[in-house]
Scaffold this motif. Structure first.
Motif, PDB file in Angstrom:
ATOM      1  N   LEU A  21       0.807  -1.229   0.000  1.00 22.49           N
ATOM      2  CA  LEU A  21       0.000   0.000   0.000  1.00 22.49           C
ATOM      3  C   LEU A  21       0.839   1.279   0.000  1.00 22.49           C
ATOM      4  O   LEU A  21       0.601   2.190  -0.795  1.00 22.49           O
ATOM      5  CB  LEU A  21      -0.950   0.005   1.198  1.00 22.49           C
TER       6      LEU A  21
ATOM      7  N   TRP B 262      -5.554   4.911  -3.076  1.00 21.28           N
ATOM      8  CA  TRP B 262      -5.813   3.469  -2.989  1.00 21.28           C
ATOM      9  C   TRP B 262      -7.168   3.118  -3.584  1.00 21.28           C
ATOM     10  O   TRP B 262      -7.317   2.069  -4.216  1.00 21.28           O
ATOM     11  CB  TRP B 262      -5.729   3.009  -1.533  1.00 21.28           C
TER      12      TRP B 262
ATOM     13  N   LEU C 292      -5.115  -3.437  -6.748  1.00 14.20           N
ATOM     14  CA  LEU C 292      -4.893  -3.770  -5.339  1.00 14.20           C
ATOM     15  C   LEU C 292      -5.979  -4.714  -4.848  1.00 14.20           C
ATOM     16  O   LEU C 292      -7.144  -4.594  -5.238  1.00 14.20           O
ATOM     17  CB  LEU C 292      -4.942  -2.499  -4.474  1.00 14.20           C
TER      18      LEU C 292
ATOM     19  N   ALA D 145      -9.765   4.078   3.794  1.00 18.86           N
ATOM     20  CA  ALA D 145      -8.772   3.025   3.553  1.00 18.86           C
ATOM     21  C   ALA D 145      -9.190   1.717   4.222  1.00 18.86           C
ATOM     22  O   ALA D 145      -8.981   0.627   3.681  1.00 18.86           O
ATOM     23  CB  ALA D 145      -7.401   3.469   4.068  1.00 18.86           C
TER      24      ALA D 145
END
Length: 227
Positions: free
Chosen positions: A24, A91, A100, A132
């Motif tokens: 990450l 992200w 991801l 997140a």
């Protein structure tokens, strides 16, 4: 007093620390500069850039200087709220693009599903932003785990090593602290939760001892009825 809710940390607890530091953080560091340049004028991003200027005492910093500050904070693993928010946005793009997948230990997935089925209210408390947190569980290797959780808490509730934060969270959950079990791999966090009155259990996946607390190497070994 019977446990009614379980509050869990993420890094080192439900998920590998290496996922955060080896996957990450590098992803955010690589993509954050272009993300900020592209979206700087958007309200949500602009608000976080302004917070960076305020936090760093550089009110006149231009976008490129703000990017430099953010990259420095990433290198220092600074728990800065605007950085966490911007990382979460980067992200989000990565998860949505399929670049991801959130890592959650299989034993954690199994236990969380079982606890949810058994009627325990599940909550997350992590230094990563709420966005997140939702991404790591919502786009996990095990699928979308967000339906298991009743709420999420981040550093806007206070520092994870401060007892007051756990008082604040217990109030938000609406239960006495004694009815909440907190899971973490950091002894100072467990100490703070314990000081606030919560039951605690330490995850020692790599061995070692978290003094003053119950210790387990896996979620599979946590018997909630024993707290």
């Amino acid at each position: 007093m019977t446990i009614k809710a379980i509050l869990t940390d993420i890094e080192g607890t439900t998920s590998a620390v290496s996922f955060v530091f080896d996957v990450l953080f590098p992803f955010a560091a690589k993509h954050l500069p272009d993300f900020v340049r592209t979206h700087a004028a958007e309200t949500a991003v602009a608000a976080q850039l302004q917070a960076v200027r305020t936090d760093s005492n550089e009110p006149a910093a231009d976008v490129e200087r703000v990017i430099e500050i953010l990259l420095q904070w990433i290198a220092e693993d600074r728990k800065a709220t605007p950085l966490k928010a911007l990382q979460g946005m980067v992200w989000a793009e990565g998860y949505q693009a399929g670049l991801l997948k959130g890592h959650v230990y299989p034993d954690a997935v199994e236990a969380l599903k079982r606890w949810h089925q058994d009627g325990y209210a599940l909550y997350v408390y992590s230094s990563g932003s709420i966005q997140a947190q939702k991404l790591i569980f919502g786009c996990s290797e095990a699928g979308d785990l967000t339906p298991l959780f009743s709420g999420y808490f981040d550093t806007t509730s206070g520092g994870k090593r401060e007892a007051q934060s756990y008082h604040t969270i217990a109030q938000a959950i609406g239960l006495p602290a004694e009815q909440i079990l907190f899971l973490s791999d950091i002894v100072e966090e467990l100490d703070a939760a314990q000081q606030a009155g919560m039951a605690t259990c330490g995850l020692v996946r790599q061995g070692g001892v978290l003094a003053g607390h119950s210790n387990v190497v896996s979620f599979a070994l946590i018997d909630v009825s024993q707290f």
